[in-house]
Motif scaffolding. Structure first.
Motif, PDB file in Angstrom:
ATOM      1  N   THR A 149      -9.454  -5.442  16.882  1.00  0.00           N
ATOM      2  CA  THR A 149      -9.149  -6.493  17.849  1.00  0.00           C
ATOM      3  C   THR A 149      -7.927  -6.196  18.712  1.00  0.00           C
ATOM      4  N   ILE A 150      -6.886  -5.661  18.084  1.00  0.00           N
ATOM      5  CA  ILE A 150      -5.613  -5.481  18.788  1.00  0.00           C
ATOM      6  C   ILE A 150      -5.299  -3.995  18.916  1.00  0.00           C
ATOM      7  N   GLN A 151      -4.887  -3.602  20.102  1.00  0.00           N
ATOM      8  CA  GLN A 151      -4.497  -2.218  20.341  1.00  0.00           C
ATOM      9  C   GLN A 151      -3.090  -2.013  19.783  1.00  0.00           C
ATOM     10  N   MET A 152      -3.022  -1.445  18.582  1.00  0.00           N
ATOM     11  CA  MET A 152      -1.747  -1.301  17.887  1.00  0.00           C
ATOM     12  C   MET A 152      -0.914  -0.172  18.497  1.00  0.00           C
ATOM     13  N   GLN A 153       0.384  -0.397  18.596  1.00  0.00           N
ATOM     14  CA  GLN A 153       1.307   0.634  19.062  1.00  0.00           C
ATOM     15  C   GLN A 153       1.763   1.468  17.867  1.00  0.00           C
ATOM     16  N   PRO A 154       1.692   2.798  17.947  1.00  0.00           N
ATOM     17  CA  PRO A 154       2.117   3.638  16.810  1.00  0.00           C
ATOM     18  C   PRO A 154       3.525   3.311  16.316  1.00  0.00           C
ATOM     19  N   GLY A 155       4.413   2.981  17.260  1.00  0.00           N
ATOM     20  CA  GLY A 155       5.780   2.668  16.853  1.00  0.00           C
ATOM     21  C   GLY A 155       6.077   1.188  16.815  1.00  0.00           C
ATOM     22  N   GLY A 156       5.030   0.350  17.003  1.00  0.00           N
ATOM     23  CA  GLY A 156       5.236  -1.094  17.016  1.00  0.00           C
ATOM     24  C   GLY A 156       5.445  -1.664  15.623  1.00  0.00           C
ATOM     25  N   VAL A 157       5.990  -2.855  15.586  1.00  0.00           N
ATOM     26  CA  VAL A 157       6.280  -3.497  14.293  1.00  0.00           C
ATOM     27  C   VAL A 157       4.988  -3.707  13.507  1.00  0.00           C
ATOM     28  N   TRP A 158       3.967  -4.276  14.138  1.00  0.00           N
ATOM     29  CA  TRP A 158       2.713  -4.544  13.435  1.00  0.00           C
ATOM     30  C   TRP A 158       2.047  -3.239  13.012  1.00  0.00           C
ATOM     31  N   GLY A 159       2.091  -2.242  13.895  1.00  0.00           N
ATOM     32  CA  GLY A 159       1.476  -0.957  13.567  1.00  0.00           C
ATOM     33  C   GLY A 159       2.119  -0.309  12.347  1.00  0.00           C
ATOM     34  N   LYS A 160       3.445  -0.369  12.273  1.00  0.00           N
ATOM     35  CA  LYS A 160       4.151   0.210  11.119  1.00  0.00           C
ATOM     36  C   LYS A 160       3.828  -0.563   9.844  1.00  0.00           C
ATOM     37  N   GLN A 161       3.776  -1.882   9.939  1.00  0.00           N
ATOM     38  CA  GLN A 161       3.479  -2.691   8.747  1.00  0.00           C
ATOM     39  C   GLN A 161       2.067  -2.410   8.244  1.00  0.00           C
ATOM     40  N   ALA A 162       1.109  -2.304   9.150  1.00  0.00           N
ATOM     41  CA  ALA A 162      -0.270  -2.027   8.749  1.00  0.00           C
ATOM     42  C   ALA A 162      -0.382  -0.645   8.119  1.00  0.00           C
ATOM     43  N   ARG A 163       0.302   0.327   8.690  1.00  0.00           N
ATOM     44  CA  ARG A 163       0.253   1.692   8.148  1.00  0.00           C
ATOM     45  C   ARG A 163       0.880   1.746   6.750  1.00  0.00           C
ATOM     46  N   ASP A 164       2.000   1.063   6.577  1.00  0.00           N
ATOM     47  CA  ASP A 164       2.658   1.049   5.264  1.00  0.00           C
ATOM     48  C   ASP A 164       1.767   0.375   4.222  1.00  0.00           C
ATOM     49  N   ALA A 165       1.077  -0.716   4.614  1.00  0.00           N
ATOM     50  CA  ALA A 165       0.175  -1.408   3.683  1.00  0.00           C
ATOM     51  C   ALA A 165      -0.942  -0.476   3.230  1.00  0.00           C
ATOM     52  N   ARG A 166      -1.508   0.280   4.150  1.00  0.00           N
ATOM     53  CA  ARG A 166      -2.586   1.212   3.793  1.00  0.00           C
ATOM     54  C   ARG A 166      -2.091   2.266   2.801  1.00  0.00           C
ATOM     55  N   LEU A 167      -0.921   2.799   3.047  1.00  0.00           N
ATOM     56  CA  LEU A 167      -0.402   3.854   2.172  1.00  0.00           C
ATOM     57  C   LEU A 167      -0.158   3.330   0.758  1.00  0.00           C
ATOM     58  N   ARG A 168       0.360   2.117   0.648  1.00  0.00           N
ATOM     59  CA  ARG A 168       0.667   1.568  -0.674  1.00  0.00           C
ATOM     60  C   ARG A 168      -0.608   1.246  -1.452  1.00  0.00           C
ATOM     61  N   VAL A 169      -1.618   0.710  -0.764  1.00  0.00           N
ATOM     62  CA  VAL A 169      -2.880   0.427  -1.446  1.00  0.00           C
ATOM     63  C   VAL A 169      -3.556   1.736  -1.842  1.00  0.00           C
ATOM     64  N   ASN A 170      -3.482   2.724  -0.976  1.00  0.00           N
ATOM     65  CA  ASN A 170      -4.059   4.032  -1.293  1.00  0.00           C
ATOM     66  C   ASN A 170      -3.457   4.595  -2.571  1.00  0.00           C
ATOM     67  N   ALA A 171      -2.152   4.463  -2.726  1.00  0.00           N
ATOM     68  CA  ALA A 171      -1.487   4.998  -3.920  1.00  0.00           C
ATOM     69  C   ALA A 171      -1.981   4.295  -5.180  1.00  0.00           C
ATOM     70  N   THR A 172      -2.134   2.973  -5.108  1.00  0.00           N
ATOM     71  CA  THR A 172      -2.616   2.229  -6.275  1.00  0.00           C
ATOM     72  C   THR A 172      -4.067   2.563  -6.593  1.00  0.00           C
ATOM     73  N   LEU A 173      -4.907   2.609  -5.562  1.00  0.00           N
ATOM     74  CA  LEU A 173      -6.307   2.956  -5.772  1.00  0.00           C
ATOM     75  C   LEU A 173      -6.437   4.353  -6.364  1.00  0.00           C
ATOM     76  N   HIS A 174      -5.647   5.287  -5.865  1.00  0.00           N
ATOM     77  CA  HIS A 174      -5.701   6.663  -6.373  1.00  0.00           C
ATOM     78  C   HIS A 174      -5.385   6.692  -7.861  1.00  0.00           C
ATOM     79  N   LYS A 175      -4.359   5.955  -8.247  1.00  0.00           N
ATOM     80  CA  LYS A 175      -3.953   5.918  -9.658  1.00  0.00           C
ATOM     81  C   LYS A 175      -5.050   5.314 -10.538  1.00  0.00           C
ATOM     82  N   LEU A 176      -5.618   4.188 -10.103  1.00  0.00           N
ATOM     83  CA  LEU A 176      -6.615   3.500 -10.922  1.00  0.00           C
ATOM     84  C   LEU A 176      -7.943   4.252 -10.964  1.00  0.00           C
ATOM     85  N   LEU A 177      -8.353   4.802  -9.830  1.00  0.00           N
ATOM     86  CA  LEU A 177      -9.608   5.565  -9.816  1.00  0.00           C
ATOM     87  C   LEU A 177      -9.485   6.828 -10.657  1.00  0.00           C
ATOM     88  N   SER A 178      -8.301   7.421 -10.627  1.00  0.00           N
ATOM     89  CA  SER A 178      -8.091   8.647 -11.410  1.00  0.00           C
ATOM     90  C   SER A 178      -8.148   8.378 -12.910  1.00  0.00           C
TER      91      SER A 178
END
Length: 462
Positions: free
Chosen positions: A293-322
């Motif tokens: 829906t929204i064209q996120m800016q790579p350096g924007g506040v929302w863009g950084k928050q969304a990217r950080d959320a993905r990385l943290r969930v990825n780390a948890t999923l990796h641990k549990l799936l492993s």
């Protein structure tokens, strides 16, 4: 027999006001079948309350969801539930002469005149706004705590009531606006937003607050924000608009859920991953809608928050799936046997029962592997999830083959107990949605250990 006294009626009215709608309906049915003057009087009181609630629902329908918390926990404008009946009583008291116009025709079930009913509803909503401003202590009594919060709430409630007639016009088109609206439909939304902004400086935001309360999927508010905003759908413009609050709220809720995901320990309850799965799926839905829906800016506040959320969930999923394969392995009893030479191999140990805790833990891990299919790609975990899925499917199928081979060679002490272990493996395969493999295992279990020439159990018995 004498009917109910005035004091009784007053007390009953206060009690009935607190009864939920479904309970009120059931109670009315019970009272109708009871004899006596008091039952007749009580039945009349219940009928009056039922009619009054139908009127309230028709008039205040746009704002009623604002009097209960959102099930998803997203921050939103919310008023105490006890305020709603007081607001209605005060507002409807000013328009008693018109309330009958809100009642349904006994034959068609529709208001006697829909256009008139709509006009009356608008009058009562404006009367409600006036009541909040003129009688704040009656509508929202001061309990001595959070005075500033109460004052802000009263101001917001009055403003929301001002906009209720506009919201009533927009609600029928809400599903269109969050879908694929054409230019004419978009123009209708923007005109409605401009009309709301003309009512008050905060009118546009308050109108979207009302519409937001009617959305079960909170991420769809992104579409309304983009369609309604005079800014384009780019973060750099939306971030400073009056409607940015809705995007900020959802990202904040994503961050809260991601924090819960990141600190997850996986203990407690028959399905320890239930909340985790819901949180992951919810975050995936919101982040995907945000990207679309929204064209996120790579350096924007929302863009950084969304990217950080993905990385943290990825780390948890990796641990549990492993950990999933090791967790499932604990529910598959095995023993090492000496093969030819010095080579030892593992084989299913079918003369022991599987602990319930190990079985439940395995099922929960398998359910996580299956359920994360729709969201793993959002967090960059799909490759790992797919590899784990394939490995588990192969391992379970191999275990079942080896176990059935032992049963058919009569190499077990208790055939029934051995069969139960293999059926458990079939359940594991079903949980992974390896349906064909699970069916094959169950068919083979049905005839496993049956001597040649004996009648095998029917397929239905499996």
């Amino acid at each position: 027999m004498a009917g109910l006294s005035v004091a009784h009626l007053a007390t009953l009215a206060q009690m009935i006001e607190r009864i939920p709608d479904d309970t009120l309906q059931k109670l009315s049915g019970v009272i109708l079948s009871m004899p006596g003057d008091k039952a007749v009087e009580l039945s009349r009181v219940l009928a009056d309350e039922t009619r009054d609630r139908k009127r309230r629902c028709r008039v205040l329908k746009p704002i009623i969801p604002l009097f209960r918390p959102r099930a998803d926990g997203v921050a939103a404008v919310q008023f105490p539930p006890a305020v709603l009946p007081r607001l209605w009583k005060a507002a409807s008291a000013k328009e008693q002469a018109f309330l009958g116009k809100l009642d349904n025709d006994p034959l068609t079930g529709r208001p006697v005149d829909p256009a008139t009913a709509e006009t009356v509803a608008a009058r009562i909503c404006l009367a409600a706004a006036a009541a909040v401003r003129d009688q704040p202590d009656i509508i929202w009594p001061d309990d001595g705590t959070n005075a500033s919060e109460r004052q802000a709430g009263l101001a917001a409630l009055a403003g929301i009531c001002d906009l209720a007639p506009l919201a009533a016009r927009g609600l029928p088109a809400l599903m269109v606006w969050i879908g694929r609206p054409n230019e004419d439909q978009l123009a209708e939304l923007r005109l409605l937003v401009r009309d709301a902004a003309a009512v008050a400086p905060e009118g546009a935001q308050r109108l979207l607050e009302i519409l937001f309360a009617h959305l079960d999927d909170p991420s769809r508010i992104f579409r309304l924000v983009v369609h309604a905003s005079t800014a384009t759908g780019r973060e750099i413009f939306l971030f400073d608009s009056e409607l940015a609050v809705f995007v900020t709220r959802l990202i904040k809720t994503v961050e809260d859920r991601v924090a819960r995901i990141s600190t997850y320990r996986g203990d407690g309850g028959p399905d320890p991953f239930a909340v985790l799965r819901d949180d992951i799926a919810w975050c995936a839905t919101v982040l995907t809608e945000l990207d679309l829906t929204i064209q996120m800016q790579p350096g924007g506040v929302w863009g950084k928050q969304a990217r950080d959320a993905r990385l943290r969930v990825n780390a948890t999923l990796h641990k549990l799936l492993s950990k999933a394969e090791a967790t499932v392995e604990k529910a598959l009893p095995t023993a090492k046997v000496q093969g030819t030479g010095r080579i030892a191999r593992t084989t299913p140990m079918l003369d022991t029962s599987v602990p319930a805790e190990a079985r439940e833990a395995a099922l929960a891990s398998l359910a996580l592997v299956r359920a994360s299919r729709a969201s793993a790609s959002v967090f960059g975990s799909e490759t790992l999830r797919y590899n784990v899925l394939q490995s588990l499917t192969d391992r379970l199928a191999t275990y079942a083959d080896q176990a059935l081979d032992r049963i058919n060679r009569n190499d077990v002490n208790n055939v029934d107990e051995a069969r139960q272990i293999v059926l458990m493996v079939a359940d594991f395969l079903t949980t992974l949605e390896a349906i064909d493999e699970a069916k094959t295992v169950r068919r083979r279990v049905a005839v496993a250990g049956v001597p040649v020439g004996h009648n095998a159990p029917s397929r239905g018995a499996a």
